[in-house]
Design a protein around this motif. Structure first.
Motif, PDB file in Angstrom:
ATOM      1  N   TYR A 163       0.895  -1.205  -0.087  1.00 25.85           N
ATOM      2  CA  TYR A 163      -0.161  -0.078   0.127  1.00 25.85           C
ATOM      3  C   TYR A 163       0.863   1.386  -0.076  1.00 25.85           C
ATOM      4  N   TYR A 198      -0.215 -10.381  -0.570  1.00 29.25           N
ATOM      5  CA  TYR A 198       0.940  -9.556   0.342  1.00 29.25           C
ATOM      6  C   TYR A 198       0.752 -10.266   1.886  1.00 29.25           C
ATOM      7  N   ARG A 219      -2.128 -12.659   2.601  1.00 31.45           N
ATOM      8  CA  ARG A 219      -3.377 -12.505   2.302  1.00 31.45           C
ATOM      9  C   ARG A 219      -3.484 -12.480   0.716  1.00 31.45           C
ATOM     10  N   HIS A 224     -10.292  -3.269  -1.504  1.00 31.40           N
ATOM     11  CA  HIS A 224     -10.995  -3.064  -0.331  1.00 31.40           C
ATOM     12  C   HIS A 224     -12.043  -1.747  -0.911  1.00 31.40           C
TER      13      HIS A 224
HETATM   14 FE   FE2 Z   1      -5.506  -5.217   2.288  1.00 24.47          FE
END
Ligand code: FE2
Length: 295
Positions: A163, A198, A219, A224
């Motif tokens: 991110y 990730y 994950r 999202h």
């Molecule tokens: Fe996420």
């Protein structure tokens, strides 16, 4: 001390009653109830496991290290709750949706408030790194009618699984984030790049625990969403790539059948040109159904 409420001296057999009866004068009934249940289950576990003194100290040390790992940027206890499935359980209990409504999943630690509101169709990938992707769908109510003025807050990892907030100075601020608002047709669409799976942060006690249990920290790739509209319950969820290598073993148990979206490749030069892409691209279509707020 309220002597009548005490249940005598502590023994292995009556340990639960002796401890919980001490809380009889607690003013907060909810707290008293929670501690009664937790004490009962914890004593039950200790009685079944029968830890040695060394083992119990190891458990204490694990929790101590988990606390030490926490700071302004890192919440190791949330991570612990996540990998034990407790975060998803609390989410499930608090988001029982009517049938037909989209299901929720964990918020996760990477949401940023006040991401920019963008015109429909905007490309949220600001550094043009990764495989192009176009995402579209509709926001509907449980009767299948479009929801106008729904606000869609979306965020995702990049093509390397990071991110923007994890790569300050490498990725532009607000990379792969955006807020979109639906019109009367309830439709949304935007452009991005395909996200990658990730690992959750695994350099602390929780990561060490996962390794000891033979578990990986990954994950599966996802986007999202938080979707809000007047008169509807807000929806915090993800969509997942069903072909991701970790789709059946999400480290935090966030995957649900209904959240699998189809990520398909499109090789259509005319459409690519229209979208401003240079070659083949990924296409994802997914509708979200919002539950009406109880009157
Ligand atoms: Fe996420």
């Amino acid at each position: 001390m309220n002597v009548e409420q005490e249940k005598g001296f502590f023994t292995e057999e009556n340990s639960v009653e002796v401890v919980t009866s001490r809380n009889a004068a607690a003013k907060n009934e909810r707290l008293k109830f929670a501690m009664e249940v937790i004490t009962r289950k914890l004593h039950e576990a200790v009685k079944e496991i029968e830890p040695t003194q060394d083992e119990w100290f190891e458990a204490i040390l694990f929790l101590t290290n988990t606390g030490h790992m926490c700071n302004e940027w890192r919440q190791e206890f949330i991570l612990l709750s996540d990998v034990l499935g407790v975060s998803m359980l609390v989410d499930a209990i608090n988001n029982r949706k009517p049938s037909g409504a989209s299901e929720s999943t964990v918020l996760g630690p990477f949401h940023v408030a006040n991401a920019p509101e963008l015109p429909m169709g905007a490309n949220i990938c600001l550094d043009h790194k990764g495989e192009d992707m176009v995402i579209s769908g509709r926001i509907l109510d449980t009767d299948g009618r479009p929801v106008a003025d729904a606000v869609i807050d979306v965020w995702q990892a990049n093509d390397e699984g990071f991110y923007d907030v994890q790569q300050k100075g490498i990725q532009p601020d607000f990379n792969l984030r955006g807020v979109f608002r639906t019109g009367a047709d309830g439709r949304y669409w935007f452009r991005a790049v395909k996200p990658k799976f990730y690992p959750i942060p695994d350099d602390g006690p929780v990561g060490k625990m996962l390794r000891a249990l033979g578990r990986h920290p990954y994950r599966p790739a996802h986007l999202h969403y938080i979707i809000k509209a007047d008169g509807f319950e807000s929806l915090t969820t993800h969509i997942f790539d069903p072909h991701d290598p970790y789709i059946n073993s999400d480290a935090v148990f966030g995957v649900k059948e209904s959240l699998l979206a189809e990520f398909r490749t499109v090789d259509d030069p005319a459409r690519a040109k229209e979208l401003g892409f240079s070659g083949w691209f990924w296409e994802v279509e997914h509708d979200f159904v919002l539950a009406r707020q109880a009157a």
